[in-house]
Design a protein around this motif. Sequence first.
Motif, PDB file in Angstrom:
ATOM      1  N   THR A 266     -16.412 -12.864 -21.532  1.00  0.00           N
ATOM      2  CA  THR A 266     -16.321 -14.218 -22.064  1.00  0.00           C
ATOM      3  C   THR A 266     -17.623 -14.955 -21.813  1.00  0.00           C
ATOM      4  O   THR A 266     -18.152 -14.951 -20.704  1.00  0.00           O
TER       5      THR A 266
ATOM      6  N   VAL B 111     -17.372  -3.842 -31.193  1.00  0.00           N
ATOM      7  CA  VAL B 111     -16.543  -5.047 -31.133  1.00  0.00           C
ATOM      8  C   VAL B 111     -15.305  -4.884 -32.014  1.00  0.00           C
ATOM      9  O   VAL B 111     -15.409  -4.528 -33.189  1.00  0.00           O
TER      10      VAL B 111
ATOM     11  N   ILE C 257     -14.503 -15.171 -26.404  1.00  0.00           N
ATOM     12  CA  ILE C 257     -14.181 -13.895 -25.780  1.00  0.00           C
ATOM     13  C   ILE C 257     -14.482 -12.786 -26.777  1.00  0.00           C
ATOM     14  O   ILE C 257     -14.175 -12.895 -27.980  1.00  0.00           O
ATOM     15  N   ILE C 258     -15.131 -11.743 -26.291  1.00  0.00           N
ATOM     16  CA  ILE C 258     -15.489 -10.604 -27.124  1.00  0.00           C
ATOM     17  C   ILE C 258     -14.865  -9.364 -26.508  1.00  0.00           C
ATOM     18  O   ILE C 258     -15.058  -9.086 -25.316  1.00  0.00           O
ATOM     19  N   ILE C 259     -14.099  -8.636 -27.295  1.00  0.00           N
ATOM     20  CA  ILE C 259     -13.452  -7.412 -26.835  1.00  0.00           C
ATOM     21  C   ILE C 259     -14.084  -6.228 -27.555  1.00  0.00           C
ATOM     22  O   ILE C 259     -14.207  -6.220 -28.781  1.00  0.00           O
TER      23      ILE C 259
ATOM     24  N   HIS D 225     -12.569  -7.381 -31.439  1.00  0.00           N
ATOM     25  CA  HIS D 225     -12.067  -8.755 -31.539  1.00  0.00           C
ATOM     26  C   HIS D 225     -13.134  -9.707 -31.012  1.00  0.00           C
ATOM     27  O   HIS D 225     -13.818  -9.407 -30.035  1.00  0.00           O
ATOM     28  N   SER D 226     -13.246 -10.857 -31.630  1.00  0.00           N
ATOM     29  CA  SER D 226     -14.044 -11.957 -31.071  1.00  0.00           C
ATOM     30  C   SER D 226     -13.320 -13.240 -31.445  1.00  0.00           C
ATOM     31  O   SER D 226     -12.883 -13.397 -32.588  1.00  0.00           O
TER      32      SER D 226
ATOM     33  N   ALA E 209     -13.681  -6.515 -22.070  1.00  0.00           N
ATOM     34  CA  ALA E 209     -13.925  -7.837 -22.645  1.00  0.00           C
ATOM     35  C   ALA E 209     -14.847  -8.645 -21.748  1.00  0.00           C
ATOM     36  O   ALA E 209     -14.830  -8.495 -20.529  1.00  0.00           O
TER      37      ALA E 209
END
Length: 210
Positions: free
Chosen positions: A58, A131, A149-151, A133-134, A56
Amino acid sequence: MFYEPRHGHGLPHDPFKAIIAPRPIGWISSLDAEGRPNLAPYSFFNAVHSSPPMLAFTSETMKHSAANAIESGEFVFNLCTRPLFDAMNISSGALAAGESEFEAAGLETAPCRVVRAPRVAAAPAALECKVVHSMRLHDVDGKPLAGWIIIGQVVGVHIDEAYLRDGRFDTAAAQPLARCGYRDYATVTELFEALRPTDGGAFAAGQKDR
């Protein structure tokens, strides 16, 4: 000393980033909607899961890397090392949308296998990510913040075989860079090995590290 961040710290400089240190540098490459490459370092970055591998980063504002990753659904993590410091530092500049940090920093790109975004050819390792999650961050009062936050799930791994030793990635040889507080950086040059209590009974309290 003790302080509540909402009331200020009273020091000449905020100690937060110096306490949460060292932090791996997330050197993120991506493509915008027009297929133009972008490259930028993020110090709020780390691995967050191992099976499947996920990481992740941020962005404290909606910068190009975050916007590109969310829109395209992919990005690449490039391992930033001591020999690549100057290029990484140049890539942190505020270039206009569409201008290539790769070109500004004199870096060659290399193609990825699973994602469309390019990677830094000179990086000892690179992780292709999709990606999963965002999310926009908010504070304890529910107030939305400018940060996102980007996972990403790692779907491809590139390793320069020059850094493989006896089946292990030689971290010390690669000399990864880390961000500390203020304008400080650290380089990994030395490792030590230590057993854990879960290592099949091989650990004993008080034993020396190896």
